[in-house]
Design a protein around this motif. Sequence first.
Motif, PDB file in Angstrom:
ATOM      1  N   LYS A  41      41.188  27.051  24.891  1.00  0.00           N
ATOM      2  CA  LYS A  41      40.616  27.758  24.459  1.00  0.00           C
ATOM      3  C   LYS A  41      40.821  27.056  22.936  1.00  0.00           C
ATOM      4  O   LYS A  41      39.635  26.719  22.326  1.00  0.00           O
ATOM      5  CB  LYS A  41      40.290  29.133  24.469  1.00  0.00           C
ATOM      6  CG  LYS A  41      39.890  29.838  25.855  1.00  0.00           C
ATOM      7  CD  LYS A  41      40.948  30.769  26.026  1.00  0.00           C
ATOM      8  CE  LYS A  41      40.613  32.668  24.956  1.00  0.00           C
ATOM      9  NZ  LYS A  41      40.426  33.992  25.778  1.00  0.00           N
ATOM     10  N   ARG A  45      38.198  25.972  20.688  1.00  0.00           N
ATOM     11  CA  ARG A  45      37.804  26.304  19.367  1.00  0.00           C
ATOM     12  C   ARG A  45      38.021  24.789  17.743  1.00  0.00           C
ATOM     13  O   ARG A  45      37.821  24.697  16.627  1.00  0.00           O
ATOM     14  CB  ARG A  45      39.109  27.920  18.477  1.00  0.00           C
ATOM     15  CG  ARG A  45      38.884  28.594  19.534  1.00  0.00           C
ATOM     16  CD  ARG A  45      39.593  29.845  18.836  1.00  0.00           C
ATOM     17  NE  ARG A  45      41.297  29.657  19.273  1.00  0.00           N
ATOM     18  CZ  ARG A  45      41.369  30.933  20.322  1.00  0.00           C
ATOM     19  NH1 ARG A  45      40.768  31.133  20.796  1.00  0.00           N
ATOM     20  NH2 ARG A  45      42.696  30.216  20.576  1.00  0.00           N
ATOM     21  N   GLU A  80      34.374  32.166  25.995  1.00  0.00           N
ATOM     22  CA  GLU A  80      34.386  31.384  24.748  1.00  0.00           C
ATOM     23  C   GLU A  80      34.154  30.263  24.016  1.00  0.00           C
ATOM     24  O   GLU A  80      33.213  30.107  23.424  1.00  0.00           O
ATOM     25  CB  GLU A  80      36.281  31.015  24.419  1.00  0.00           C
ATOM     26  CG  GLU A  80      36.800  30.663  23.383  1.00  0.00           C
ATOM     27  CD  GLU A  80      36.660  31.283  22.254  1.00  0.00           C
ATOM     28  OE1 GLU A  80      37.375  31.165  20.968  1.00  0.00           O
ATOM     29  OE2 GLU A  80      36.811  32.543  22.658  1.00  0.00           O
TER      30      GLU A  80
END
Length: 268
Positions: A41, A45, A80
């Motif tokens: 994750k 990002r 996400e």
Amino acid sequence: MRKFGIYVHIPYCLQRCTYCDFATYERSQILPSEQYIQLVKEELRQKHRAFPKQELNTLYFGGGTPSLLPPSQILTVIRELANKGFSVGPATEVTIEINPATVDEEKLDRYLEMGINRFSVGAQTFNDPLLKSVHREHSAEQTRQTLALLSQRKVNFSFDLLFALPGQTLEILRNDLEEVVRFRPSHVSPYCLTVPEGHALSKGRPLEDTQLEMFEMIRQTLVGEGYERYEISNFALPGSESRNNSLYWNDDAYWGLGLSAHSYMPES
């Protein structure tokens, strides 16, 4: 917009298969999966701006054995991705690789609720001695039980078939094919065992001419059952070709997340 897909690598396995050269590990030998998912994750990002935001054509969780992880950890990645503009819609093909005996009815229900709509089963063979020879943990009966569950629920699933193993004969392969077509997967991926010279599995393999006979047997059997060969070594019922595979063949863009995963953006 051009088709775009995402591959997420999950490197956890029950065991290291003798023939495997992917970036995978026994799950007790590396960091806990919840920590790994957090790192995936974080990668997401940091790098999401490099890729076009759109509804995904395909999302693929491969490995390794992603079905060893709790479904909630897979779901956090899906969420996400959506938060960063890579949504999963009704038309998205969402695949997860599973091994026999790693999915029960409850876990399958959870996957379906999450939007996973395609299951790639790493079965390899229905011959128990051959499974043991390559250090597969599951049995042929567990494969049958997993395939029966998927068939009963009428979900889309693919079957991985390994051939040219040491000690494998044309008769053994014929028996495998009879079982495969009985379960009627929408997609079959036959893989010829590929190992370097001197590898433990390089001894006792069928001769090259027999390996060719094996592939021709596979081709004739599957084509006779209505499957179409749409890649060098992938067969699908009409309309069930793997979108993930097709991205690579059609020069479309994809983003690889996780350990060892590769990404590609065409120049034009």
